[in-house]
Design an enzyme around this catalytic site. Sequence first.
Site, PDB file in Angstrom:
ATOM      1  N   ASN A  12       0.942  -1.050  -0.057  1.00 43.67           N
ATOM      2  CA  ASN A  12      -0.119   0.003   0.013  1.00 43.67           C
ATOM      3  C   ASN A  12       0.694   1.254   0.238  1.00 43.67           C
ATOM      4  OD1 ASN A  12      -1.876   2.208   0.275  1.00 43.67           O
ATOM      5  ND2 ASN A  12      -2.266   1.055   2.674  1.00 43.67           N
ATOM      6  N   TRP A  13       0.894   1.864  -1.224  1.00 37.61           N
ATOM      7  CA  TRP A  13       1.853   2.905  -1.360  1.00 37.61           C
ATOM      8  C   TRP A  13       1.212   4.287  -0.498  1.00 37.61           C
ATOM      9  CZ3 TRP A  13       5.104   4.018  -6.165  1.00 37.61           C
ATOM     10  CH2 TRP A  13       5.872   3.051  -6.753  1.00 37.61           C
ATOM     11  N   LYS A  14      -0.052   4.186  -0.274  1.00 34.69           N
ATOM     12  CA  LYS A  14      -0.798   5.381   0.269  1.00 34.69           C
ATOM     13  C   LYS A  14      -0.607   6.636  -0.468  1.00 34.69           C
ATOM     14  CE  LYS A  14       0.220   3.487   4.758  1.00 34.69           C
ATOM     15  NZ  LYS A  14      -0.186   3.571   6.345  1.00 34.69           N
ATOM     16  N   GLY A  58       2.256   1.976  10.754  1.00 39.67           N
ATOM     17  CA  GLY A  58       3.351   3.086  10.650  1.00 39.67           C
ATOM     18  C   GLY A  58       3.992   3.531  11.916  1.00 39.67           C
ATOM     19  N   GLY A  92       2.713  -1.277   4.470  1.00 37.29           N
ATOM     20  CA  GLY A  92       2.620   0.150   3.873  1.00 37.29           C
ATOM     21  C   GLY A  92       3.998   0.600   3.836  1.00 37.29           C
ATOM     22  N   GLY A  93       4.667   1.407   4.722  1.00 36.06           N
ATOM     23  CA  GLY A  93       5.909   1.920   4.377  1.00 36.06           C
ATOM     24  C   GLY A  93       6.847   1.071   3.847  1.00 36.06           C
ATOM     25  N   SER A 149       3.217  -2.231  10.308  1.00 34.84           N
ATOM     26  CA  SER A 149       4.715  -2.383  10.617  1.00 34.84           C
ATOM     27  C   SER A 149       5.436  -3.566  10.284  1.00 34.84           C
ATOM     28  CB  SER A 149       4.888  -2.009  11.994  1.00 34.84           C
ATOM     29  OG  SER A 149       4.440  -0.765  12.395  1.00 34.84           O
ATOM     30  N   GLU A 192      -5.287  -5.175  10.564  1.00 39.70           N
ATOM     31  CA  GLU A 192      -4.572  -4.103  10.503  1.00 39.70           C
ATOM     32  C   GLU A 192      -4.829  -3.406  11.712  1.00 39.70           C
ATOM     33  OE1 GLU A 192      -2.366  -2.882   6.761  1.00 39.70           O
ATOM     34  OE2 GLU A 192      -4.190  -1.543   7.009  1.00 39.70           O
ATOM     35  N   GLU A 241      -6.983   4.647   7.595  1.00 39.13           N
ATOM     36  CA  GLU A 241      -6.868   5.772   7.274  1.00 39.13           C
ATOM     37  C   GLU A 241      -8.079   6.426   6.436  1.00 39.13           C
ATOM     38  OE1 GLU A 241      -2.891   5.532   5.695  1.00 39.13           O
ATOM     39  OE2 GLU A 241      -2.191   5.069   7.479  1.00 39.13           O
ATOM     40  N   HIS A 263      -9.618   0.762   4.756  1.00 38.35           N
ATOM     41  CA  HIS A 263      -8.440   1.097   5.425  1.00 38.35           C
ATOM     42  C   HIS A 263      -8.685   2.030   6.563  1.00 38.35           C
ATOM     43  CE1 HIS A 263      -4.450   2.341   6.341  1.00 38.35           C
ATOM     44  NE2 HIS A 263      -3.886   1.388   5.898  1.00 38.35           N
TER      45      HIS A 263
HETATM   46  C1  PEP Z   1      -0.847   0.184   5.759  1.00 34.75           C
HETATM   47  O1  PEP Z   1      -1.022   1.386   5.961  1.00 34.75           O
HETATM   48  O2  PEP Z   1      -1.692  -0.657   5.404  1.00 34.75           O
HETATM   49  C2  PEP Z   1       0.132  -0.453   6.723  1.00 34.75           C
HETATM   50  C3  PEP Z   1       0.412  -1.576   7.182  1.00 34.75           C
HETATM   51  O3  PEP Z   1       1.109   0.347   7.081  1.00 34.75           O
HETATM   52  P1  PEP Z   1       2.794   0.220   7.735  1.00 34.75           P
HETATM   53  O4  PEP Z   1       3.160  -1.167   7.010  1.00 34.75           O
HETATM   54  O5  PEP Z   1       3.570   1.426   7.358  1.00 34.75           O
HETATM   55  O6  PEP Z   1       2.429  -0.074   9.264  1.00 34.75           O
END
Ligand code: PEP
Length: 243
Positions: free
Chosen positions: A8-10, A164, A224-225, A203, A158, A93, A91
């Site tokens: 997920n590049w967001k 994050g 994500g990140g 994470s 999640e 967010e 999600h």
């Molecule tokens: C996400 O936003 O779906 C996610 C899992 O982010 P991160 O891996 O950065 O925690």
Amino acid sequence: MPSIIAGNWKMNGGLAAAAGYANALKAADSKALLIVCPPFPLLVTFAAAFEGVGIALGAQDCHARPSGAHTGDVSAVLIRETGAAYVILGHSERRADHAETNAVVAAKVEAAVAAGLTPIVCVGESEAERDAGEAEDVVKTQLRHSLPAGFRGLVAYEPIWAIGTGRTPSTADVVAMHAAIRAALTEQFPETGPATPILYGGSVKPENAASLLALPEVGGALVGGASLKAADFLAIADAAPSV
Ligand code: PEP
């Protein structure tokens, strides 16, 4: 079934980064199913780069309507037309930034499926809910109301407090939650629930991927990140158990 590793590049990345990233993924020939979910304007770019290669593409949201006066939104129909096969829905967010309720998520899931997309539906508790011992109830409520009748797709657990932050739940907590999600899916959807892939997200990094991906009922990861760097994303995919 191979592990599913979705990135997920967001609201990150750009045209310049996409080409090198796509080339790195193609060269790696991963055993996992890779799904790249970039911002909308990059879907067409990635679709061209991944043509004829077994790497899938996903969007990060869609509207519940197939077309109409919804400025700034994108329909599932158009997402499918770009060549994307998946869409992340619900999600945390989006639930927080755009006040998306479970009912809104369910309507989007229906639109996605009608357009031929496979939804990746996110659920997860806040830190306060976990501290209050309510995590499983919160997640079960989200599943009950975010997944419409006849649901076919993926679920991503999640925990909001792990996204994050560099923090992850304990092994025991991941195992317990994924077992609870499997039980809930099986009860809600006796035909598809037993085989619905359940991803873990929050994470995930190359350093912790092997231990998380080896846990029972963890069918892959939503990243994500760490999905922004091709090398890290591929290292996570490499850490998945081989089938
Ligand atoms: C996400 O936003 O779906 C996610 C899992 O982010 P991160 O891996 O950065 O925690």
